[in-house]
Write an enzyme that holds these catalytic residues in place. Structure first.
Site, PDB file in Angstrom:
ATOM      1  N   GLY A  91       0.803  -1.214   0.000  1.00  0.00           N
ATOM      2  CA  GLY A  91       0.000   0.000   0.000  1.00  0.00           C
ATOM      3  C   GLY A  91       0.835   1.262   0.000  1.00  0.00           C
ATOM      4  CG  ASP A 124       4.703  -5.946   2.609  1.00  0.00           C
ATOM      5  OD1 ASP A 124       3.922  -5.903   3.577  1.00  0.00           O
ATOM      6  OD2 ASP A 124       5.875  -5.521   2.665  1.00  0.00           O
ATOM      7  CG  ASP A 125      -2.616  -6.146   3.881  1.00  0.00           C
ATOM      8  OD1 ASP A 125      -2.756  -5.029   3.347  1.00  0.00           O
ATOM      9  OD2 ASP A 125      -3.544  -6.758   4.447  1.00  0.00           O
ATOM     10  CD  GLU A 126       4.917  -3.954   6.049  1.00  0.00           C
ATOM     11  OE1 GLU A 126       5.284  -3.453   7.126  1.00  0.00           O
ATOM     12  OE2 GLU A 126       5.720  -4.383   5.186  1.00  0.00           O
ATOM     13  CE1 TYR A 127       4.749   1.127   6.659  1.00  0.00           C
ATOM     14  CE2 TYR A 127       5.525  -0.112   4.771  1.00  0.00           C
ATOM     15  CZ  TYR A 127       5.699   0.333   6.066  1.00  0.00           C
ATOM     16  OH  TYR A 127       6.819  -0.021   6.755  1.00  0.00           O
TER      17      TYR A 127
END
Length: 409
Positions: free
Chosen positions: A137, A175-178
């Site tokens: 994200g 990658d499920d970040e930010y």
């Protein structure tokens, strides 16, 4: 340039504050049902590292600051490549508020790697290394966990598949970040989103690699309507550097999981070696490295490879002396690779990570002369420098964010 909000954020906070994140985020060790669909399960790739028995080495490279080609500069003492998979960190999921849809975004450094695929991607693939593009994200409300419909997930999967085809990549890493879910009126994470996304992407890329950095809301949403993420992805790995934790992704066997994760620039060599030993003793198939720098770190990496394979690591690259340009003043922000003496057009500079109208400071080896030009092909306003220059705004005329080509003597 001073700042760029569309740059992927570093994973350093994951390493530094992992314990806090575990307490405050929905990010690890969530359960999902075993898969009931078997018709399109991805074949699990060979569990051994390139040319040698043992866990595969997976390496994330922050291409904003480091050259991904350095992944190919490390071999075992017997000649095999140390790393099996190189991951470009990272592209972003942006949100188009007009169209109200998720869109794939590449910042200038990622764009440079992808557009110069022969230099950065194919050179690694020629050594047997797979190259993936990581997706995360960008604080705009869009992420892998909140697609509002199957059609929306399918649309983004198509964008990813198109990128893999266009740039000759070997797959996609999630990658499920930010994401900052809820920003711009977007929805919160839902149970179907990630399953829809990986299902669509697997259908579009039946022979490519799909991996999951086990973190964020997606880690607790791995099953929907009897379909599991583990039946669609090839690999998953622990996201907290300096720790050992087995990702709970039903459908993946030990050979396709990486419980050990290290930050090369912050995890101690003794911890890295201990995690490698645990990986081997427990028969897991992946060992995760993050933050490979441009400098030679073969001594550190030997502590890992000796535990994984019983072999030391050798650095086969060369330490290049050259000029380095920086995105920000005072030698801050993204930095180019070292550029040797020569006359460079913009296209030639881009192979070193240079971006047009971008540089704000420069470091110059003693005795060298750099002439910077405002236009391509050594034309336009020029500035001649013979020593480090920390702030292009102090030059006359102002050279900040206007350099396009250079001559280095």
């Amino acid at each position: 340039m001073r700042t760029n909000l569309n740059l992927p954020l570093t994973k350093t906070l994951t390493a530094l504050f992992g314990a806090v994140v575990l307490l405050t985020s929905a990010c690890k060790k969530e359960k999902a049902a075993l898969p009931t669909d078997t018709g399109n399960t991805p074949s699990k790739l060979s569990t051994n590292a390139i040319g040698v028995a043992g866990p595969k080495g997976v390496c994330y490279v922050e291409v904003n600051n480091n050259d991904i080609r350095n992944v190919g500069n490390y071999t075992l003492s017997t000649g095999e490549q140390l790393f099996d998979i190189a991951i470009i960190f990272a592209a972003n999921i942006n949100y188009d508020t007009g169209a109200q849809k998720a869109v794939l975004y590449f910042n200038p450094q990622v764009t440079n790697v992808l557009n110069n695929k022969a230099t950065y991607i194919q050179s690694l693939q020629a050594k047997g290394i797979k190259v993936l593009l990581s997706i995360l994200g960008n604080h705009q409300g869009a992420g892998i966990s909140n697609f509002p419909s199957q059609a929306a997930a399918n649309d983004f999967a198509q964008q990813l598949s198109n990128a893999v085809t266009t740039y000759g990549l070997d797959g996609i890493d999630f990658d499920d970040e930010y994401a900052d879910y809820g920003t711009n009126g977007t929805g919160q994470p839902n149970d179907s989103s990630f399953v829809y996304l990986v299902t669509a992407l697997r259908n579009l890329m039946p022979t490519k690699i799909i991996s999951f950095y086990f973190y964020g809301p997606a880690a607790s949403r791995l099953s929907y309507n009897g379909v599991t993420v583990g039946s669609k992805v090839n690999y998953s790995w622990n996201a907290i550097y300096g720790t050992y934790s087995v990702p709970n992704v039903p459908g993946l066997t030990a050979a396709n999981l990486g419980p050990a994760a290290i930050d090369i620039q912050s995890t101690s060599s003794s911890t890295a070696a201990s995690l490698a030993t645990q990986t081997v003793n427990n028969n897991y198939g992946i060992y995760l490295y993050y933050n490979l720098p441009n400098s030679d770190v073969h001594t550190y990496l030997s502590s890992v490879s000796n535990a994984l394979y019983g072999k030391s690591t050798v650095y086969t690259g060369t330490s290049t002396t050259g000029v380095t340009f920086y995105q920000d003043i005072n030698y801050g922000g993204t930095v180019t690779s070292a550029i040797p003496k020569g006359t460079y057009t913009l296209a030639q500079l881009q192979a070193y990570g240079f971006v047009d109208n971008w540089a704000s400071s420069v470091k110059i080896p003693t005795g060298w002369t750099v002439t910077m030009y405002a236009n391509d092909n050594s034309t336009g306003t020029s500035w001649t420098r013979t020593s480090n220059t920390s702030n292009f705004t102090t030059l006359s005329p102002n050279a900040n964010d206007v350099v396009t080509s250079v001559k280095i003597q």
